[in-house]
Design a protein around this motif. Structure first.
Motif, PDB file in Angstrom:
ATOM      1  N   VAL A 123      -7.722 -12.427   9.275  1.00  0.00           N
ATOM      2  CA  VAL A 123      -8.524 -11.916   8.011  1.00  0.00           C
ATOM      3  C   VAL A 123      -9.245 -10.703   8.950  1.00  0.00           C
ATOM      4  O   VAL A 123      -9.165  -9.620   8.496  1.00  0.00           O
ATOM      5  CB  VAL A 123      -9.774 -12.842   7.768  1.00  0.00           C
ATOM      6  CG1 VAL A 123     -10.814 -11.851   6.831  1.00  0.00           C
ATOM      7  CG2 VAL A 123      -9.372 -13.891   6.902  1.00  0.00           C
ATOM      8  N   ASN A 124      -9.953 -11.006  10.266  1.00  0.00           N
ATOM      9  CA  ASN A 124     -10.663  -9.897  11.095  1.00  0.00           C
ATOM     10  C   ASN A 124      -9.795  -8.883  11.341  1.00  0.00           C
ATOM     11  O   ASN A 124      -9.913  -7.647  11.212  1.00  0.00           O
ATOM     12  CB  ASN A 124     -11.060 -10.442  12.117  1.00  0.00           C
ATOM     13  CG  ASN A 124     -12.151 -11.666  11.752  1.00  0.00           C
ATOM     14  OD1 ASN A 124     -12.471 -11.839  10.709  1.00  0.00           O
ATOM     15  ND2 ASN A 124     -12.742 -12.209  12.719  1.00  0.00           N
ATOM     16  N   VAL A 175      -9.099  -6.731   8.088  1.00  0.00           N
ATOM     17  CA  VAL A 175     -10.278  -6.120   7.564  1.00  0.00           C
ATOM     18  C   VAL A 175     -10.266  -4.986   8.302  1.00  0.00           C
ATOM     19  O   VAL A 175     -10.946  -3.799   8.062  1.00  0.00           O
ATOM     20  CB  VAL A 175     -11.694  -6.967   7.633  1.00  0.00           C
ATOM     21  CG1 VAL A 175     -12.732  -6.230   7.097  1.00  0.00           C
ATOM     22  CG2 VAL A 175     -11.302  -8.077   6.645  1.00  0.00           C
ATOM     23  N   ALA A 176     -10.354  -5.145   9.919  1.00  0.00           N
ATOM     24  CA  ALA A 176     -10.321  -3.961  10.764  1.00  0.00           C
ATOM     25  C   ALA A 176      -9.240  -2.990  10.587  1.00  0.00           C
ATOM     26  O   ALA A 176      -9.424  -1.834  11.023  1.00  0.00           O
ATOM     27  CB  ALA A 176     -10.021  -4.403  11.997  1.00  0.00           C
ATOM     28  N   LYS A 177      -8.217  -3.248   9.843  1.00  0.00           N
ATOM     29  CA  LYS A 177      -7.279  -2.215   9.498  1.00  0.00           C
ATOM     30  C   LYS A 177      -7.602  -1.435   8.131  1.00  0.00           C
ATOM     31  O   LYS A 177      -6.771  -0.793   7.770  1.00  0.00           O
ATOM     32  CB  LYS A 177      -5.670  -3.059   9.109  1.00  0.00           C
ATOM     33  CG  LYS A 177      -4.964  -3.206  10.491  1.00  0.00           C
ATOM     34  CD  LYS A 177      -3.739  -4.179  10.042  1.00  0.00           C
ATOM     35  CE  LYS A 177      -3.023  -4.873  11.230  1.00  0.00           C
ATOM     36  NZ  LYS A 177      -2.123  -5.577  10.536  1.00  0.00           N
ATOM     37  N   GLY A 178      -8.649  -2.193   7.451  1.00  0.00           N
ATOM     38  CA  GLY A 178      -9.032  -1.588   6.408  1.00  0.00           C
ATOM     39  C   GLY A 178      -8.532  -2.162   5.014  1.00  0.00           C
ATOM     40  O   GLY A 178      -8.784  -1.334   3.826  1.00  0.00           O
ATOM     41  N   LEU A 179      -7.958  -3.245   4.966  1.00  0.00           N
ATOM     42  CA  LEU A 179      -7.256  -4.043   4.071  1.00  0.00           C
ATOM     43  C   LEU A 179      -8.382  -4.789   3.361  1.00  0.00           C
ATOM     44  O   LEU A 179      -9.238  -5.353   3.933  1.00  0.00           O
ATOM     45  CB  LEU A 179      -6.312  -4.963   4.375  1.00  0.00           C
ATOM     46  CG  LEU A 179      -5.054  -4.140   5.023  1.00  0.00           C
ATOM     47  CD1 LEU A 179      -4.174  -5.144   5.658  1.00  0.00           C
ATOM     48  CD2 LEU A 179      -4.143  -3.246   3.958  1.00  0.00           C
ATOM     49  N   ALA A 180      -8.444  -4.956   2.173  1.00  0.00           N
ATOM     50  CA  ALA A 180      -9.328  -5.779   1.231  1.00  0.00           C
ATOM     51  C   ALA A 180      -8.797  -7.188   1.321  1.00  0.00           C
ATOM     52  O   ALA A 180      -8.457  -7.699   0.647  1.00  0.00           O
ATOM     53  CB  ALA A 180      -9.635  -5.107  -0.176  1.00  0.00           C
ATOM     54  N   VAL A 181      -9.286  -7.884   2.379  1.00  0.00           N
ATOM     55  CA  VAL A 181      -8.896  -9.218   2.528  1.00  0.00           C
ATOM     56  C   VAL A 181     -10.082 -10.112   2.846  1.00  0.00           C
ATOM     57  O   VAL A 181     -11.124  -9.652   3.575  1.00  0.00           O
ATOM     58  CB  VAL A 181      -8.021  -9.302   3.852  1.00  0.00           C
ATOM     59  CG1 VAL A 181      -7.778 -10.599   4.537  1.00  0.00           C
ATOM     60  CG2 VAL A 181      -6.654  -8.505   3.563  1.00  0.00           C
ATOM     61  N   VAL A 182     -10.063 -11.148   2.270  1.00  0.00           N
ATOM     62  CA  VAL A 182     -11.371 -12.266   2.307  1.00  0.00           C
ATOM     63  C   VAL A 182     -10.541 -13.590   3.127  1.00  0.00           C
ATOM     64  O   VAL A 182      -9.658 -13.811   2.901  1.00  0.00           O
ATOM     65  CB  VAL A 182     -11.880 -12.529   0.986  1.00  0.00           C
ATOM     66  CG1 VAL A 182     -12.510 -11.340   0.276  1.00  0.00           C
ATOM     67  CG2 VAL A 182     -10.866 -13.350  -0.089  1.00  0.00           C
ATOM     68  N   ARG A 184      -5.029  -6.665  -2.714  1.00  0.00           N
ATOM     69  CA  ARG A 184      -6.021  -7.521  -2.050  1.00  0.00           C
ATOM     70  C   ARG A 184      -5.511  -8.607  -1.560  1.00  0.00           C
ATOM     71  O   ARG A 184      -4.404  -9.198  -1.677  1.00  0.00           O
ATOM     72  CB  ARG A 184      -7.138  -8.315  -3.210  1.00  0.00           C
ATOM     73  CG  ARG A 184      -7.506  -7.108  -4.106  1.00  0.00           C
ATOM     74  CD  ARG A 184      -8.469  -5.907  -3.575  1.00  0.00           C
ATOM     75  NE  ARG A 184      -8.687  -4.954  -4.582  1.00  0.00           N
ATOM     76  CZ  ARG A 184      -9.324  -5.022  -5.514  1.00  0.00           C
ATOM     77  NH1 ARG A 184     -10.224  -6.108  -5.775  1.00  0.00           N
ATOM     78  NH2 ARG A 184      -9.333  -3.902  -6.428  1.00  0.00           N
ATOM     79  N   GLU A 186       0.911  -1.371   0.187  1.00  0.00           N
ATOM     80  CA  GLU A 186      -0.015  -0.050   0.020  1.00  0.00           C
ATOM     81  C   GLU A 186       1.029   1.059  -0.020  1.00  0.00           C
ATOM     82  O   GLU A 186       0.503   2.235  -0.812  1.00  0.00           O
ATOM     83  CB  GLU A 186      -1.067  -0.064   1.491  1.00  0.00           C
ATOM     84  CG  GLU A 186      -2.367   0.711   1.002  1.00  0.00           C
ATOM     85  CD  GLU A 186      -3.277   0.408   2.085  1.00  0.00           C
ATOM     86  OE1 GLU A 186      -2.766   0.808   3.233  1.00  0.00           O
ATOM     87  OE2 GLU A 186      -4.231  -0.097   1.810  1.00  0.00           O
TER      88      GLU A 186
END
Lengths: 395, 220
Positions: B69-70, B73-80, B60, B53
């Motif tokens: 993952v969580n 995502v909480a850091k704002g990353l597009a992760v699934v 992604r 970034e």
């Protein structure tokens, strides 16, 4: 029927009054602005009841739309006018909360077909002067979203910074992203699915049959006839409520404990705490919810199938989308289990969308999205912060 | 340049550069052209995505562990949340400029399929993995007759997630079979520093504790 609406109003004042003259902001659409429904009917006139929180910025770019679930309403973060209880997503929305009203302008409207002030079966039919009842047209999730777009047009908001919701609210979020992708900057579909499963349709059918089996339902004309199908609706709610929880959560909360007694009464009283709890859930629900609305909204969920609207290919629903997605599911949710969310993620991946997907571990079942789940709150906050930076709302 | 860790720190994975980032991840991130689209398969807590970034990369991630993952995502990353073995199939051809598999290949069920998917989804694939041909590992097997355990690979055979170890030579051979073109290969010593570039393969295979390969599809 000879009974006048005025008489019906004296019988059930709260719900009928709330349907026509809600204690909420109101957007009224005249005969020149009908709501075009999927069933072919143009609903006019009609009205949308809504609540807002926070301030809309000068460029109207900080609006967040919250879509409510089946038995929710627009009172997402304020005291409910009928029950006197706090908002159903107080934990999520407010100053300094994950959906921060110091930063965002939050809108939540009652869905069409609902019973808290947006046109629905308990609203007065201008053609007869009595509540619509079953004369109200059958509505779909897409109709709910269409009504919301008309509200946004009314408010002069072109693009939503975010649209968020769980369960039926999540269905609306997905419909927004599929039908109006350019109007949605970021989306949070939570504990939801792109289609209602056979099992979920089956549960809904049991609920509807419970309502319709109540002799006081009177073919949906209970307001006019001065009756109330409270027992049927209460049973429907009790059954549905079980599906929102989990075996583990029920066992932890109630176990096999007796209610205010040490021994079984050898009767069909509510001996067990869990029975007493369910009865309470049922009886409080009927005070604030209209039985016909329950039929209409469960039907709208049953009909929802986003892929079917796009040649059976879910990926087509999100083709070329530039919306940022955050999909969230819960491990113990058996009503909208994780594979349903994963299907959304796969369809979004196929379209190259920017998507985050988290499955949160909890034993609280489907209802977890409404509860104080620290991981859920952290994820929503982090996702919106990041989207806000991309949108230039957060520095 | 990369800071050298004290000798007793034998884990390349814990060696950190001046910015506090893992040296092997820094090396991988520097292989990615700024401004490109990247999928990081097995992105862990999102450290590499964050490094990317900072380079203006649209990143992604896919991660198997829920905690990872969580956190991302909480850091704002597009992760699934997903599995390299099953979920790469849902991505379309040529969706990314780079698909990165960092220290994850050995934990997949079907490594060759994963590599083929990576080459289908991305124009380039960057793969880093621990080299099972490293002399320490060879010596452990030779002298003790037991499954090797190192500071970098500390798990016992019965609780390791790593089910498909390979050597640098093995990986080379598989790349040839999949029709991948090798753009670049780097072997790292236990401190995360690249070995001498012009060394022969047998040297890398013996002294490289991990390897980083940049691959692309062979044209046609």
């Amino acid at each position: 029927m000879s009974t006048t609406p005025a008489k019906a109003e004296t019988k059930l004042p709260v719900l009928v009054r709330e349907a026509d003259r809600p204690r909420s902001k109101l957007a009224e659409f005249g005969r020149d602005k009908p709501l075009q429904l999927d069933c072919g009917v143009a609903l006019a006139p009609f009205q949308v009841a809504y609540q807002t929180y926070g301030t809309l910025d000068e460029t109207k770019s900080n609006a967040v739309l919250i879509c409510h679930a089946l038995t929710g309403d627009q009172h997402v973060a304020n005291v409910h006018p009928v029950t006197g209880k706090g908002g159903w997503w107080d934990i999520m929305i407010g100053p300094g909360r994950p959906i921060d009203t110091d930063r965002y302008f939050v809108i939540c409207s009652n869905v069409v077909g609902g019973c808290m002030g947006t046109s629905g079966p308990s609203s007065t039919d201008p053609a007869t002067g009595a509540p619509y009842g079953l004369d109200f047209p059958v509505i779909t999730i897409k109709d709910m979203v269409r009504a919301q777009t008309m509200l946004l047009d009314h408010l002069g908001i072109e693009t939503l910074f975010a649209v968020a919701g769980g369960s039926m609210g999540g269905m609306q979020v997905l419909e927004w992203c599929a039908s109006y992708p350019r109007r949605v900057f970021s989306a949070l579909p939570i504990a939801t699915a792109t289609r209602h499963s056979a099992q979920n349709i089956a549960f809904h059918e049991v609920g509807r049959q419970a309502v319709m089996a109540d002799p006081e339902w009177r073919n949906g004309r209970y307001f006019v006839e001065g009756t109330s199908p409270r027992r049927g609706l209460s049973v429907a709610r009790m059954g549905a409520h079980i599906t929102y929880l989990s075996d583990t959560a029920l066992h932890r909360k109630f176990g096999r404990r007796f209610q205010d007694r040490d021994n079984p009464t050898f009767s069909f009283d509510a001996d067990f705490e869990v029975e007493s709890y369910l009865r309470h859930q049922g009886s409080t629900f009927v005070e604030r919810f209209d039985a016909n609305s329950y039929l209409y909204l469960t039907r709208a969920m049953d009909y929802f199938d986003l892929a079917a609207d796009h040649d059976g290919v879910l990926a087509k629903a999100f083709k070329g989308t530039r919306t940022r997605f955050c999909v969230i599911s819960f491990t113990s949710d058996w009503l909208f289990p994780t594979p349903e969310s994963r299907a959304v993620v796969h369809a979004l991946n196929a379209g190259g969308a920017r998507v985050s997907f988290a499955e949160i571990e909890t034993d609280k079942g489907h209802d977890a999205f409404l509860l104080d789940e620290p991981e859920l709150l952290g994820i929503v906050r982090g996702f919106l912060d990041s989207a806000g930076r991309a949108r230039g709302l957060v520095t | 340049m990369l800071a050298r860790a004290p000798r007793d720190l034998t884990m390349a994975e814990t060696v950190r550069g001046p910015g506090g980032a893992r040296v092997d991840l820094l090396l991988v991130s520097e292989m990615v052209e700024p401004g490109s689209r990247v999928l990081d398969v097995g992105c862990g807590d999102g450290e590499l995505l964050r490094l990317l970034e900072a380079r203006g990369v649209d990143g992604r991630g896919i991660e198997l562990s829920r905690e990872g993952v969580n956190e991302c995502v909480a850091k704002g990353l597009a992760v699934v949340q997903g599995d390299a073995d099953t979920d790469l199939a849902s991505y379309p051809d040529d969706a990314f400029d780079y698909v990165i598999l960092s220290q994850t290949l050995q934990a997949t069920r079907r490594p060759r399929d994963v590599i083929e998917h990576m080459l289908r989804i991305g124009r380039h694939a960057i793969v880093s993995f621990p080299n099972f041909g490293h002399w320490r590992i060879r010596l452990q097997l030779l002298f003790y007759g037991r499954m090797p355990r190192t500071a970098n690979l500390p798990e016992t055979w019965y609780d390791t997630p790593n089910i498909h170890f390979c050597t640098i030579k093995d990986f080379n051979e598989m790349c040839a079979l999949t029709g991948a073109r090798m753009e670049k290969a780097v072997a790292l010593d236990p401190w995360g520093t690249a070995l001498k570039i012009d060394a022969p393969w047998w040297f890398w295979n013996l002294f490289g504790e991990q390897a980083v390969f940049v691959l692309s599809r062979k044209p046609g």
